[in-house]
Design a protein around this motif. Structure first.
Motif, PDB file in Angstrom:
ATOM      1  N   ILE A 266     -14.159  52.294   5.701  1.00 35.74           N
ATOM      2  CA  ILE A 266     -13.896  53.421   6.595  1.00 35.74           C
ATOM      3  C   ILE A 266     -15.236  53.999   7.025  1.00 35.74           C
ATOM      4  CG2 ILE A 266     -12.817  55.677   6.850  1.00 35.74           C
ATOM      5  CD1 ILE A 266     -10.732  54.791   4.871  1.00 35.74           C
ATOM      6  N   GLN A 267     -15.716  53.463   8.109  1.00 31.31           N
ATOM      7  CA  GLN A 267     -16.938  53.926   8.748  1.00 31.31           C
ATOM      8  C   GLN A 267     -16.945  53.326  10.143  1.00 31.31           C
ATOM      9  OE1 GLN A 267     -20.471  52.555   6.880  1.00 31.31           O
ATOM     10  NE2 GLN A 267     -20.012  50.421   7.166  1.00 31.31           N
ATOM     11  N   LYS A 268     -17.832  53.778  10.966  1.00 29.04           N
ATOM     12  CA  LYS A 268     -17.895  53.267  12.326  1.00 29.04           C
ATOM     13  C   LYS A 268     -18.416  51.836  12.309  1.00 29.04           C
ATOM     14  CE  LYS A 268     -19.565  54.330  16.886  1.00 29.04           C
ATOM     15  NZ  LYS A 268     -20.363  55.217  17.711  1.00 29.04           N
TER      16      LYS A 268
ATOM     17  N   PHE B 273     -13.311  45.117  14.231  1.00 28.77           N
ATOM     18  CA  PHE B 273     -12.448  45.145  13.051  1.00 28.77           C
ATOM     19  C   PHE B 273     -12.948  44.106  12.067  1.00 28.77           C
ATOM     20  CE2 PHE B 273      -8.837  43.946  10.471  1.00 28.77           C
ATOM     21  CZ  PHE B 273      -8.210  45.160  10.221  1.00 28.77           C
ATOM     22  N   ASP B 274     -13.556  44.556  11.009  1.00 23.57           N
ATOM     23  CA  ASP B 274     -14.086  43.661   9.993  1.00 23.57           C
ATOM     24  C   ASP B 274     -13.509  44.023   8.636  1.00 23.57           C
ATOM     25  OD1 ASP B 274     -15.784  41.922  11.352  1.00 23.57           O
ATOM     26  OD2 ASP B 274     -17.423  43.358  11.349  1.00 23.57           O
ATOM     27  N   THR B 275     -13.331  43.013   7.836  1.00 28.64           N
ATOM     28  CA  THR B 275     -12.983  43.251   6.439  1.00 28.64           C
ATOM     29  C   THR B 275     -14.098  42.681   5.582  1.00 28.64           C
ATOM     30  OG1 THR B 275     -11.749  41.176   6.249  1.00 28.64           O
ATOM     31  CG2 THR B 275     -10.486  43.144   6.849  1.00 28.64           C
ATOM     32  N   LEU B 276     -14.276  43.273   4.426  1.00 25.43           N
ATOM     33  CA  LEU B 276     -15.255  42.791   3.459  1.00 25.43           C
ATOM     34  C   LEU B 276     -14.501  42.408   2.197  1.00 25.43           C
ATOM     35  CD1 LEU B 276     -17.933  45.582   3.948  1.00 25.43           C
ATOM     36  CD2 LEU B 276     -17.908  43.305   4.962  1.00 25.43           C
ATOM     37  N   THR B 277     -14.967  41.399   1.504  1.00 22.66           N
ATOM     38  CA  THR B 277     -14.285  40.910   0.309  1.00 22.66           C
ATOM     39  C   THR B 277     -14.902  41.530  -0.941  1.00 22.66           C
ATOM     40  OG1 THR B 277     -13.851  38.822   1.445  1.00 22.66           O
ATOM     41  CG2 THR B 277     -13.572  38.841  -0.938  1.00 22.66           C
TER      42      THR B 277
ATOM     43  N   LEU C  38     -21.179  49.873  -0.583  1.00 19.51           N
ATOM     44  CA  LEU C  38     -21.661  49.283   0.664  1.00 19.51           C
ATOM     45  C   LEU C  38     -23.087  49.760   0.877  1.00 19.51           C
ATOM     46  CD1 LEU C  38     -20.930  47.505   3.099  1.00 19.51           C
ATOM     47  CD2 LEU C  38     -20.314  49.585   4.304  1.00 19.51           C
ATOM     48  N   ARG C  39     -23.981  48.822   0.919  1.00 21.10           N
ATOM     49  CA  ARG C  39     -25.417  49.093   0.955  1.00 21.10           C
ATOM     50  C   ARG C  39     -25.783  49.927  -0.267  1.00 21.10           C
ATOM     51  NH1 ARG C  39     -23.799  49.785   6.397  1.00 21.10           N
ATOM     52  NH2 ARG C  39     -24.339  47.958   7.627  1.00 21.10           N
ATOM     53  N   ASN C  40     -26.296  51.126  -0.082  1.00 21.76           N
ATOM     54  CA  ASN C  40     -26.727  51.931  -1.225  1.00 21.76           C
ATOM     55  C   ASN C  40     -25.806  53.116  -1.495  1.00 21.76           C
ATOM     56  OD1 ASN C  40     -28.963  50.331  -1.771  1.00 21.76           O
ATOM     57  ND2 ASN C  40     -30.175  51.378  -0.211  1.00 21.76           N
ATOM     58  N   SER C  41     -24.569  53.048  -1.050  1.00 28.78           N
ATOM     59  CA  SER C  41     -23.660  54.161  -1.296  1.00 28.78           C
ATOM     60  C   SER C  41     -22.254  53.661  -1.621  1.00 28.78           C
ATOM     61  CB  SER C  41     -23.614  55.101  -0.099  1.00 28.78           C
ATOM     62  OG  SER C  41     -23.728  54.437   1.103  1.00 28.78           O
ATOM     63  N   ILE C  42     -21.449  54.596  -2.051  1.00 32.13           N
ATOM     64  CA  ILE C  42     -20.036  54.329  -2.319  1.00 32.13           C
ATOM     65  C   ILE C  42     -19.248  54.987  -1.194  1.00 32.13           C
ATOM     66  CG2 ILE C  42     -18.131  54.683  -3.937  1.00 32.13           C
ATOM     67  CD1 ILE C  42     -20.305  52.900  -5.080  1.00 32.13           C
ATOM     68  N   ILE C  43     -18.421  54.189  -0.510  1.00 30.41           N
ATOM     69  CA  ILE C  43     -17.655  54.704   0.628  1.00 30.41           C
ATOM     70  C   ILE C  43     -16.174  54.393   0.421  1.00 30.41           C
ATOM     71  CG2 ILE C  43     -19.615  54.390   2.201  1.00 30.41           C
ATOM     72  CD1 ILE C  43     -17.971  51.974   3.363  1.00 30.41           C
ATOM     73  N   PRO C  44     -15.303  55.093   1.152  1.00 29.03           N
ATOM     74  CA  PRO C  44     -13.878  54.754   1.071  1.00 29.03           C
ATOM     75  C   PRO C  44     -13.570  53.507   1.899  1.00 29.03           C
ATOM     76  CG  PRO C  44     -14.199  56.705   2.429  1.00 29.03           C
ATOM     77  CD  PRO C  44     -15.543  56.307   1.908  1.00 29.03           C
ATOM     78  N   GLY C  45     -12.533  52.821   1.501  1.00 27.61           N
ATOM     79  CA  GLY C  45     -12.046  51.653   2.232  1.00 27.61           C
ATOM     80  C   GLY C  45     -10.554  51.517   2.008  1.00 27.61           C
ATOM     81  N   ILE C  46      -9.903  50.783   2.882  1.00 25.71           N
ATOM     82  CA  ILE C  46      -8.457  50.558   2.775  1.00 25.71           C
ATOM     83  C   ILE C  46      -8.220  49.086   2.479  1.00 25.71           C
ATOM     84  CG2 ILE C  46      -6.250  50.622   3.984  1.00 25.71           C
ATOM     85  CD1 ILE C  46      -7.364  52.927   5.642  1.00 25.71           C
ATOM     86  N   ILE C  47      -7.429  48.828   1.455  1.00 32.43           N
ATOM     87  CA  ILE C  47      -7.109  47.445   1.113  1.00 32.43           C
ATOM     88  C   ILE C  47      -6.250  46.858   2.224  1.00 32.43           C
ATOM     89  CG2 ILE C  47      -5.867  45.950  -0.490  1.00 32.43           C
ATOM     90  CD1 ILE C  47      -6.760  47.762  -2.724  1.00 32.43           C
ATOM     91  N   TYR C  48      -6.713  45.733   2.781  1.00 34.58           N
ATOM     92  CA  TYR C  48      -5.985  45.078   3.874  1.00 34.58           C
ATOM     93  C   TYR C  48      -5.063  43.987   3.350  1.00 34.58           C
ATOM     94  CZ  TYR C  48      -5.110  42.664   8.253  1.00 34.58           C
ATOM     95  OH  TYR C  48      -4.498  42.064   9.320  1.00 34.58           O
ATOM     96  N   LYS C  49      -5.593  43.039   2.584  1.00 40.50           N
ATOM     97  CA  LYS C  49      -4.765  41.965   2.034  1.00 40.50           C
ATOM     98  C   LYS C  49      -5.537  41.223   0.954  1.00 40.50           C
ATOM     99  CE  LYS C  49      -6.070  38.467   5.429  1.00 40.50           C
ATOM    100  NZ  LYS C  49      -5.601  37.487   6.375  1.00 40.50           N
ATOM    101  N   LYS C  50      -4.820  40.381   0.204  1.00 39.21           N
ATOM    102  CA  LYS C  50      -5.480  39.522  -0.769  1.00 39.21           C
ATOM    103  C   LYS C  50      -6.342  38.519  -0.019  1.00 39.21           C
ATOM    104  CE  LYS C  50      -1.963  39.756  -4.316  1.00 39.21           C
ATOM    105  NZ  LYS C  50      -0.957  39.024  -5.079  1.00 39.21           N
ATOM    106  N   SER C  51      -7.481  38.226  -0.581  1.00 34.11           N
ATOM    107  CA  SER C  51      -8.402  37.295   0.061  1.00 34.11           C
ATOM    108  C   SER C  51      -8.004  35.864  -0.264  1.00 34.11           C
ATOM    109  CB  SER C  51      -9.826  37.547  -0.400  1.00 34.11           C
ATOM    110  OG  SER C  51     -10.692  36.611   0.191  1.00 34.11           O
TER     111      SER C  51
END
Length: 87
Positions: A8-10, A14-18, A37-50
Motif C-alpha cells: 500500500i503505497q504509490k 499494479f504490482d505484487t511482491l512475494t 520494503l526497503r528500510n521500512s515496514i509498510i502495510p500491504g494486502i494479501i492478494y493470493k498464494k504465490s
C-alpha cells in the motif's frame, strides 16, 4: 508458504511482491499485513498464494497481521487489479 502481497503505497502499476508467511500462521486473501520494503515496514494486502517457482533471492517474511478479518473480498481484489491495469 509464499504469498503475493500488494504494497500500500504509490506504485506506477499494479504490482505484487512475494513474501514468506511465518511458521504456524494462517493468512487469507484480502487481509491487511505489515511487510518490510526497503528500510521500512509498510502495510500491504494479501492478494493470493504465490505459485512462483523457487526464487533466486531470499524472500522476506511478513512482519505481522493488522486484523484477522479481510478488509477486501476476492471480488474487490480482482476489481482493483482490473482498474489498475486498465486505467
Amino acid at each position: 508458504m509464499k504469498w503475493e502481497i500488494i504494497p500500500i503505497q504509490k506504485l506506477t502499476r499494479f504490482d505484487t511482491l512475494t513474501y514468506l508467511a511465518p511458521k504456524n500462521t494462517q493468512f487469507f486473501p484480502g487481509q491487511l499485513v505489515y511487510i518490510p520494503l526497503r528500510n521500512s515496514i509498510i502495510p500491504g494486502i494479501i492478494y493470493k498464494k504465490s505459485e512462483a517457482a523457487s526464487q533466486q533471492y531470499q524472500l522476506k517474511e511478513i512482519q505481522g497481521l493488522f486484523d484477522l478479518r479481510p478488509i477486501l473480498s476476492k471480488n474487490q481484489l480482482n476489481f482493483c487489479k482490473w482498474l489498475a491495469n486498465n486505467y
